[in-house]
Every structure is written in structure tokens, then in C-alpha cells.
Design a protein around this motif. Structure first.
Motif, PDB file in Angstrom:
ATOM      1  N   LEU A 209       6.902   4.486 -12.980  1.00  0.00           N
ATOM      2  CA  LEU A 209       6.843   5.279 -10.897  1.00  0.00           C
ATOM      3  C   LEU A 209       5.514   5.143 -11.271  1.00  0.00           C
ATOM      4  O   LEU A 209       4.503   6.268 -12.008  1.00  0.00           O
ATOM      5  CB  LEU A 209       7.858   5.710 -10.612  1.00  0.00           C
ATOM      6  N   HIS A 210       4.633   5.096 -10.455  1.00  0.00           N
ATOM      7  CA  HIS A 210       2.711   4.800  -9.666  1.00  0.00           C
ATOM      8  C   HIS A 210       3.356   5.748  -8.176  1.00  0.00           C
ATOM      9  O   HIS A 210       3.083   5.056  -7.483  1.00  0.00           O
ATOM     10  CB  HIS A 210       2.116   3.567 -10.006  1.00  0.00           C
ATOM     11  N   LEU A 211       2.793   6.846  -8.453  1.00  0.00           N
ATOM     12  CA  LEU A 211       3.425   7.683  -7.563  1.00  0.00           C
ATOM     13  C   LEU A 211       1.649   8.618  -7.277  1.00  0.00           C
ATOM     14  O   LEU A 211       1.481  10.042  -8.357  1.00  0.00           O
ATOM     15  CB  LEU A 211       4.382   9.150  -8.114  1.00  0.00           C
TER      16      LEU A 211
ATOM     17  N   ASP B 226      -2.358   8.701  -9.135  1.00  0.00           N
ATOM     18  CA  ASP B 226      -3.945   8.775  -8.576  1.00  0.00           C
ATOM     19  C   ASP B 226      -4.185   9.576  -8.720  1.00  0.00           C
ATOM     20  O   ASP B 226      -3.393  10.698  -7.953  1.00  0.00           O
ATOM     21  CB  ASP B 226      -3.756   8.056  -7.393  1.00  0.00           C
ATOM     22  N   ILE B 227      -5.907  10.867  -8.826  1.00  0.00           N
ATOM     23  CA  ILE B 227      -6.028  11.560  -9.162  1.00  0.00           C
ATOM     24  C   ILE B 227      -7.740  11.146  -8.015  1.00  0.00           C
ATOM     25  O   ILE B 227      -8.495  10.516  -8.584  1.00  0.00           O
ATOM     26  CB  ILE B 227      -6.105  12.622  -9.489  1.00  0.00           C
ATOM     27  N   ILE B 228      -8.213  12.015  -7.011  1.00  0.00           N
ATOM     28  CA  ILE B 228      -9.475  11.915  -6.885  1.00  0.00           C
ATOM     29  C   ILE B 228      -9.733  14.031  -6.953  1.00  0.00           C
ATOM     30  O   ILE B 228      -9.203  14.511  -6.862  1.00  0.00           O
ATOM     31  CB  ILE B 228      -9.019  11.831  -4.969  1.00  0.00           C
ATOM     32  N   VAL B 229     -11.304  13.292  -7.275  1.00  0.00           N
ATOM     33  CA  VAL B 229     -11.928  14.930  -8.130  1.00  0.00           C
ATOM     34  C   VAL B 229     -13.117  15.012  -7.017  1.00  0.00           C
ATOM     35  O   VAL B 229     -14.056  13.630  -6.619  1.00  0.00           O
ATOM     36  CB  VAL B 229     -12.096  14.954  -8.930  1.00  0.00           C
ATOM     37  N   GLY B 230     -13.322  16.407  -6.470  1.00  0.00           N
ATOM     38  CA  GLY B 230     -14.391  15.994  -5.625  1.00  0.00           C
ATOM     39  C   GLY B 230     -14.470  15.650  -4.452  1.00  0.00           C
ATOM     40  O   GLY B 230     -15.224  15.806  -3.251  1.00  0.00           O
ATOM     41  N   PHE B 231     -12.756  16.251  -3.921  1.00  0.00           N
ATOM     42  CA  PHE B 231     -12.876  15.913  -2.211  1.00  0.00           C
ATOM     43  C   PHE B 231     -13.416  16.964  -1.306  1.00  0.00           C
ATOM     44  O   PHE B 231     -14.027  18.465  -1.933  1.00  0.00           O
ATOM     45  CB  PHE B 231     -11.550  16.038  -1.142  1.00  0.00           C
TER      46      PHE B 231
ATOM     47  N   PHE C 128       7.669  -1.822  -8.846  1.00  0.00           N
ATOM     48  CA  PHE C 128       7.090  -1.522  -7.090  1.00  0.00           C
ATOM     49  C   PHE C 128       6.500  -0.602  -7.446  1.00  0.00           C
ATOM     50  O   PHE C 128       5.949  -0.069  -8.412  1.00  0.00           O
ATOM     51  CB  PHE C 128       8.099  -1.212  -6.096  1.00  0.00           C
ATOM     52  N   THR C 129       4.684  -0.790  -6.739  1.00  0.00           N
ATOM     53  CA  THR C 129       3.931   0.353  -6.583  1.00  0.00           C
ATOM     54  C   THR C 129       3.154  -0.547  -5.498  1.00  0.00           C
ATOM     55  O   THR C 129       3.256  -1.477  -4.969  1.00  0.00           O
ATOM     56  CB  THR C 129       2.650  -0.408  -7.688  1.00  0.00           C
ATOM     57  N   THR C 130       1.856   0.247  -4.038  1.00  0.00           N
ATOM     58  CA  THR C 130       2.215   1.704  -5.075  1.00  0.00           C
ATOM     59  C   THR C 130       2.993   3.306  -3.754  1.00  0.00           C
ATOM     60  O   THR C 130       3.237   2.339  -3.024  1.00  0.00           O
ATOM     61  CB  THR C 130       0.422   2.132  -4.589  1.00  0.00           C
ATOM     62  N   SER C 131       3.342   3.694  -4.933  1.00  0.00           N
ATOM     63  CA  SER C 131       4.678   3.836  -3.733  1.00  0.00           C
ATOM     64  C   SER C 131       3.853   5.375  -3.183  1.00  0.00           C
ATOM     65  O   SER C 131       2.594   6.030  -4.315  1.00  0.00           O
ATOM     66  CB  SER C 131       5.569   5.167  -4.977  1.00  0.00           C
ATOM     67  N   HIS C 132       4.068   6.433  -2.137  1.00  0.00           N
ATOM     68  CA  HIS C 132       3.852   7.494  -1.777  1.00  0.00           C
ATOM     69  C   HIS C 132       5.017   8.862  -1.477  1.00  0.00           C
ATOM     70  O   HIS C 132       6.182   8.675  -1.440  1.00  0.00           O
ATOM     71  CB  HIS C 132       3.429   7.763  -0.215  1.00  0.00           C
TER      72      HIS C 132
ATOM     73  N   GLN D 264       0.726  -1.425   0.041  1.00  0.00           N
ATOM     74  CA  GLN D 264       0.254  -0.277  -0.154  1.00  0.00           C
ATOM     75  C   GLN D 264       0.606   1.287   0.100  1.00  0.00           C
ATOM     76  O   GLN D 264       1.044   2.567  -0.661  1.00  0.00           O
ATOM     77  CB  GLN D 264      -0.912   0.147   1.829  1.00  0.00           C
ATOM     78  N   ASN D 265       2.181   0.670   0.469  1.00  0.00           N
ATOM     79  CA  ASN D 265       3.145   1.619  -0.095  1.00  0.00           C
ATOM     80  C   ASN D 265       4.400   1.146   0.546  1.00  0.00           C
ATOM     81  O   ASN D 265       5.514   1.582   1.613  1.00  0.00           O
ATOM     82  CB  ASN D 265       3.080   3.080   1.729  1.00  0.00           C
TER      83      ASN D 265
END
Ligand code: SAM
Ligand code: SF4
Length: 465
Positions: A275-277, A318-323, A249-253, A214-215
Motif C-alpha cells: 500500500l502506497h499511502l 511520500d514525504i516532503i521536507v522543507g515545506f 492500486f496507487t496512489t491513495s490518500h 492521482q487519488n
């Protein structure tokens, strides 16, 4: 006279996996654990004596899918009962962990609920359910290490590309996220255990390994030298295995992207340029409300460093909209960051309020229509960049690891170093090999090409450019 020995009837298990790659890995490990208890895999739930739904709780939609699936399972179970056969139904994964007993109250068809930290007890729990145990729930966070108690991965089918979970859980508590509650505190497996698992996978012909967590870049396992190993050190050790040609490797913080790990992208040829960041939001105000503990400037500084050591890297996010509280201006900041960063790939989500997380009770919940519109605009921007990244591959020769037959007859499918799906016309004997491919075209979700002329298909080749 000696009685003929009775062969026990073959039992079959069908596992349906929802959600992330860590769940896919867990499903493989559950299948292996049940294999040692005499269960063979079934492709179809209708043929299974045991059905396991390995679930995801990250967004409301994902969790809801479980209950509609359980409705279908109830019908399948009744149909089998009419034929005189019984079916056990188990719910595993993060919904199991988050909802526990409530699942059985809502769906009495379920015989067993098992959280991710209890998979090493799965075979015993299934035996208990077979013996008539009803409504069994195992969702505690046991003190013992589940990985050490799961059977060794001797029964793994050979796959060219394999996953290994090296780190689980999270201590970061982003205000939108259920992971710290469903997967528990951050935990790293010992390097010796991971290297042994990689060696077994390599012996079964895996040539690419993706380390999961997860991290994942917060990894800190106790090494055989008594020292704490970080992810860079673990990757360097795995790169020493001769038959492992590719590492990911994935997912990185962003907070855990240390300089040693960044430098490895320029130093270790087996570490693939991908790289997934996740950045989640382009607004510092929203990042603070999310408890991300990094700013936009921190994020951009990390990706600038990565691009300095590996200019061709494929960046994903990863992106979140509408937080809650996200204004048009905050969203414009997210669009601006996406525009500057030009991602090769991105996973975009509408914020979904998750029970028990702080943000679920924040003021300023964004209306669905606004979330929908923001997601549409963001996805369209991301698509433009993804397409540009893919088009830049046309005319290049890329080493492709072939993993499976393609959708069309005579086609094989593989992945470029940048994780792009690549299709060619070619024999199935290419599966499991890395071959040089001249990329001819980019369609919306994949590349197509031809094997470099003169490349000998029958001889094993590891690195090819
Ligand atoms: N650990 C990773 C990180 O720090 O970014 C992400 C793990 S999470 C399993 C995968 C992604 O799901 C997150 O990056 C986030 O974008 C998304 N996500 C998590 N909770 C969410 C929520 N409540 N609503 C919408 N998206 C969510
Ligand atoms: Fe969830 Fe990732 Fe935040 Fe942890 S760091 S709480 S896994 S989004």
C-alpha cells in the motif's frame, strides 16, 4: 496499363516519458492512438518523424528537464533536416497543460503542445501539424470523456504487468501541488470500461493489473447496476477475472482509505500486500498548512487498521521536507513518524515551489541547505527500514511474477508480492509466469533467489507458494 500502387512511407514516433506511472500509461495510449494513424514506434528519436515529450510538472527539476531535452531535440531536428527529413516535435503531459503557449514562445522548435485531457485529439492534431499547422496548442479541459474517444487497446504489446488509469484529477488542493491545475477535477471512469480494458489486457497475457489514479481510492464510478462503485467494489469485480492473478492500486490518500478497502487486504488473495499511502509530514501544524485535511493520528490509525488485517503488508509513502515554515521540531516529528511506521519503501522530496500554488508565496521558505540536510537524514532512516524489510524476506519462499530479462545474461527479473525486485538465474520462458522462489539474499535494491526445487518451469502456474 494499371499503375503500381504506391505504399505510403512508414512514419515513426518516439515518445519519451517523464514522471509518474500515469504518464507511462498515457504514453502507451498515445502510441496506440498514433498507431491507428499509421505511426510505428521508434526506439531512437533520431529515427522518428514525430517526437513526443510526455512531461512532468510536479517539481521544478522535473519541469526544467523538458527544456534541456528540447535543446537536444532541436539539434536532432536540424541534423535530420540536413538529410532532407522533417521531424515534428510535440510536448504533452503536465508541463504542456501548465505552460501551454509559453512553451512555444520559449522553444520555437515545438510544433504542438497537447495537455493530458486532449490525447484523444492527438492524431488529428498531428495531421494538422503535418499539413503545415504551426504552434498548435490544445490545453482545454473538453467536456467529452477522452478515454471513451481513445482507440481500444487492441495493439498493446503483451506485458505480464499492466497499468489501467481508473481515476484522474484531484479536488483536494494540497497547497504545494500542481495536480488539481494540470490534471483538472477528479474524474472516475465507468467500471464497465475498466473491466473491458482489463479483459483485453488479460487476453494479451497480462496477469497483474495496477489501477492508477492521482487519488485512486477516491474512485467512484457509475456501475452497470446504476450504483456508485467504490474502489473496493471495482477490485472485487476485477478479481473475478480468472487470468488476472494480482491486483494493485496507487496512489491513495489517507482520507479516502475506507474500512471496506482496508478489509479487502485481508479478504482478497489477489490484492497484493502493498500500500502506497503518502503522509507528506509528521507535524500536524505543517499538515494543516499543506491543506492535507488529515492529522498524524488519523494517518497512524489507518496504517494500524491495515496492519491488523494484513500484518505482513509493505507500506510505502511520500514525504516532503522543507515545506515553508517547517522548523527543526516539525522535521523531528516527521522523523519520529517515519521511525514508528517503518516503511518498506518511501519516496522523499525536497519541497519545490510550484508557480500558481498557494505555498509558493507562503512566508518562511526553507533554505536549500536545510532541505538538503533534512532529506539526507530522512533517506538514511528510510534506507534502514527498507533494508530490514528486505532482509526479513531472506529464507522465505515467495511467489514471484517474472516480467523481463535481468541485467546479466541468463537472469530473469520479477516482483515479489511486496513489489520487491527479485532476480534469479533462469530461462526467459519464465517471463509472464508466477513461480515460487526461495529468497537467498537481499542486496541494497533487490532480492536474489532460486526457483523452488522440483518446480516445473514449462507448465503454466498461476498461484504458487
Ligand atoms: N495524490 C497523491 C497524494 O495525495 O499524496 C500524490 C500525488 S503527487 C503526483 C506525488 C508526490 O509528489 C506527492 O505525494 C508529494 O510528496 C510530491 N510533491 C507534490 N508536489 C510537490 C512539491 N511542490 N514539492 C515537492 N514534492 C512534491
Ligand atoms: Fe496533489 Fe495528492 Fe494533494 Fe491532490 S491529494 S493536491 S494530487 S498531493
Amino acid at each position: 496499363m494499371a499503375q503500381p500502387r504506391q505504399t505510403p512511407p512508414v512514419k515513426r514516433v518516439h515518445i519519451k516519458t517523464f514522471g509518474c506511472q500515469m504518464n507511462e500509461y498515457d504514453s502507451e495510449r498515445m502510441a496506440e492512438a498514433l498507431g491507428t494513424a499509421g505511426y510505428l514506434p521508434a526506439d531512437d528519436a533520431a529515427e522518428a518523424d514525430l517526437v513526443i515529450l510526455n512531461t512532468c510538472h510536479i517539481r521544478e527539476k522535473a519541469a526544467d528537464k523538458v527544456y534541456s531535452e528540447l535543446g537536444r531535440m532541436r539539434l536532432a531536428k536540424e541534423a535530420r533536416r540536413r538529410e532532407g527529413r522533417d521531424t515534428l516535435i510535440a510536448v504533452a503531459g503536465c508541463v504542456a497543460q501548465a505552460e501551454g503557449q509559453e512553451i512555444i514562445a520559449r522553444a520555437p522548435v515545438v510544433d504542438l503542445v497537447v495537455g493530458p485531457q486532449s490525447y484523444h485529439r492527438l492524431a488529428a492534431l498531428v495531421a494538422e501539424a503535418e499539413a503545415g499547422g504551426k504552434g498548435l496548442v490544445a490545453t482545454d479541459f473538453p467536456a467529452e470523456d477522452k478515454f471513451a474517444h481513445l482507440p481500444q487497446r487492441a495493439r498493446q504489446r503483451s506485458k505480464p504487468s499492466a497499468f489501467i488509469t481508473v481515476q484522474e484529477g484531484c479536488d483536494k488542493f494540497c497547497t504545494f501541488c500542481v495536480v488539481p491545475y494540470t490534471r483538472g477535477a477528479e474524474y472516475s471512469r465507468a467500471p464497465s470500461e475498466i473491466v473491458a480494458e482489463a479483459e483485453r489486457l488479460a487476453a494479451q497475457e497480462a496477469c497483474e493489473i495496477t489501477l492508477l489514479g492521482q487519488n485512486v481510492n477516491a474512485y467512484h464510478g457509475r456501475g452497470p447496476d446504476g450504483q456508485s462503485w467504490n474502489l473496493a467494489r471495482l477490485l472485487r469485480r476485477l478479481a473475478e477475472l480468472p487470468s488476472i492473478a494480482r491486483l494493485r492500486f496507487t496512489t491513495s490518500h489517507p482520507l479516502d482509505m475506507d474500512d471496506e478497502l482496508i478489509a479487502l487486504f485481508g479478504e482478497e488473495p489477489k490484492l497484493m500486500p502493498y500500500l502506497h499511502l503518502p503522509f507528506q509530514s509528521g507535524s500536524d501544524r505543517i499538515l494543516k498548512a499543506m491543506n492535507r485535511k488529515h492529522t498524524v493520528a488519523d494517518y497512524e490509525a489507518v496504517i494500524a487498521k491495515v496492519r491488523t488485517v494484513r500484518p505482513d503488508i509493505a507500506l510505502s509513502t511520500d514525504i516532503i521536507v522543507g515545506f515553508p515554515g517547517e522548523t527543526d521540531s516539525d522535521f523531528a516529528d516527521t522523523m519520529a513518524l517515519a521511525e514508528r511506521a517503518r516503511f518498506a519503501q518511501a519516496f522523499t522530496f525536497k519541497y519545490s515551489a510550484r508557480p500558481g500554488t498557494p505555498a509558493a508565496s507562503f512566508a518562511g521558505q526553507v533554505p536549500e541547505a536545510a532541505k538538503h540536510e533534512r532529506l539526507r537524514r530522512l533517506q538514511s532512516l528510510i534506507d534502514t527500514h527498507r533494508r530490514a524489510f528486505d532482509l526479513a524476506a531472506v529464507g522465505r519462499r515467495l511467489p514471484v511474477l517474472f516480467e523481463a530479462k535481468g541485467r546479466k545474461p541468463g537472469q530473469v527479473a520479477g516482483r515479489s508480492p511486496y513489489l520487491q525486485p527479485v532476480y534469479i538465474e533462469g530461462p526467459a520462458t519464465l517471463i509472464g509466469r508466477i513461480a515460487p522462489v526461495d529468497i537467498l539474499a537481499a542486496s541494497p535494491n533487490s532480492l536474489t533467489g532460486v526457483i523452488k526445487s522440483g518446480f516445473e518451469w514449462r507448465e503454466p502456474v498461476q498461484a504458487a507458494e
